[in-house]
Motif scaffolding. Structure first.
Motif, PDB file in Angstrom:
ATOM      1  N   THR A 283       5.668   3.444   1.203  1.00 18.86           N
ATOM      2  CA  THR A 283       5.115   2.190   0.728  1.00 18.86           C
ATOM      3  C   THR A 283       5.226   1.139   1.832  1.00 18.86           C
ATOM      4  OG1 THR A 283       5.693   2.675  -1.571  1.00 18.86           O
ATOM      5  CG2 THR A 283       5.262   0.372  -1.015  1.00 18.86           C
TER       6      THR A 283
ATOM      7  N   LYS B 271       0.847  -1.182   0.000  1.00 21.63           N
ATOM      8  CA  LYS B 271       0.000   0.000   0.000  1.00 21.63           C
ATOM      9  C   LYS B 271       0.890   1.242   0.000  1.00 21.63           C
ATOM     10  CE  LYS B 271      -3.574  -0.401   2.661  1.00 21.63           C
ATOM     11  NZ  LYS B 271      -4.656  -0.629   1.676  1.00 21.63           N
ATOM     12  N   THR B 272       0.626   2.174  -0.912  1.00 19.10           N
ATOM     13  CA  THR B 272       1.442   3.384  -1.026  1.00 19.10           C
ATOM     14  C   THR B 272       0.652   4.602  -0.552  1.00 19.10           C
ATOM     15  OG1 THR B 272       2.739   2.505  -2.862  1.00 19.10           O
ATOM     16  CG2 THR B 272       2.732   4.889  -2.586  1.00 19.10           C
TER      17      THR B 272
END
Length: 303
Positions: A143, A119-120
């Motif tokens: 990230t 997930k960024t």
């Protein structure tokens, strides 16, 4: 179980900033001392805290993102947040309470789906946004390989044209949860870190590895007031004025949550060909440390 370890500003990144106009500590004046070798090591010790605090912010921000910003808690501290996401005042900072509604920066998350990783998170300060007493510009990009409170998870932070006041910040900051057997620990790595004074053009760049372990206060009802951390590691780098440096922890640094400063520990600092020792004392909470070179001792005050 979520980890609520208060590791705020605990990582010491020792650097030799040379003639950069960073000021983080102040020497006790000693008119009889004229040893330029001692001055060089003292200057390195005085200036390092700016780099330390700059990249500690990356630690805080990666640790602090919560469900209000990311749609789920992916940091370490849960719904209270931390770093720029904090809704409480950290001990000794005097910061104004920060609420999601009053933020001057934007946060985007990709993907938004809960539990989907990597997930960024992109934190965008635009062309100017004052947060926690500092004017920020540009973007911080983090990230996550997984939720940070889970052992084995990492958060990798990079910077996109990011400025903190008059300093441009570059490099890669990696925070990894290395906890095992109920022992909370983290490794913090900085690769090609660089801070440039945009007013003078002078810079320092360095690489660093720090290991942080909670040694007291884990799981007690007094959290976080009795939390104590042990820090070890080393750094190396160079500055635009030609200085090179290395720093190695020879006696683990001790950081108490209830004290603003490192309270104990020794670091060996080598600036070019001069080696000295930075000693944080006997465990007493105060803003003093000593630098020793060839038997000459210099007292510095930590800010």
């Amino acid at each position: 179980m979520k980890m609520k370890t208060k590791l705020t500003r605990a990582v010491l990144l020792l650097t030799a900033m040379g003639s950069l106009t960073f000021v983080s500590c102040k020497k006790e004046k000693n008119p009889s001392s004229g040893n330029t070798n001692t001055e060089a090591v003292a200057a390195a010790s005085e200036d390092d805290a700016v780099l330390e605090s700059t990249f500690n912010e990356a630690f805080d921000d990666a640790s602090g993102i919560d469900d209000a910003s990311a749609g789920e808690d992916i940091g370490l501290y849960g719904s209270g947040g931390f770093g720029i996401f904090s809704q409480v005042n950290p001990v000794g900072t005097g910061d104004v309470v920060n609420s999601p509604q009053g933020r001057c920066f934007t946060v985007t998350v990709e993907p938004m789906a809960r539990g989907v990783f990597p997930k960024t998170v992109t934190i965008d300060f635009g062309t100017g946004c004052e947060v926690r007493g500092h004017l920020r510009k540009g973007k911080i990009i983090i990230t996550y390989s997984g939720k940070l409170h889970i052992p084995g998870s990492k958060a990798v932070t990079t910077f996109d044209n990011y400025y903190l006041d008059s300093f441009k910040i570059e490099g890669k900051h990696t925070l990894e949860n290395t906890s095992s057997n109920n022992q909370r620990s983290f490794t913090v790595t900085i690769e090609e870190g660089k801070v440039t004074n945009v007013n003078s053009g002078k810079w320092c760049k360095w690489n660093s590895t720090r290991n942080i372990t909670q040694i007291e206060g884990n799981g007690t009802p007094f959290w976080p007031l009795d939390d104590i951390f042990r820090i070890t590691g080393s750094t190396r780098g160079e500055c635009s004025d030609g200085k090179s440096w290395t720093a190695e922890t020879t006696e683990p640094l001790i950081k108490k949550f209830t004290c603003r400063w490192i309270v104990k520990g020794i670091i060996k600092i080598t600036v070019n060909n001069t080696t000295g020792e930075l000693n944080y004392g006997d465990g007493t909470c105060d803003n003093k440390a000593t630098v020793t070179v060839n038997g000459e001792v210099r007292v510095i005050r930590l800010r």
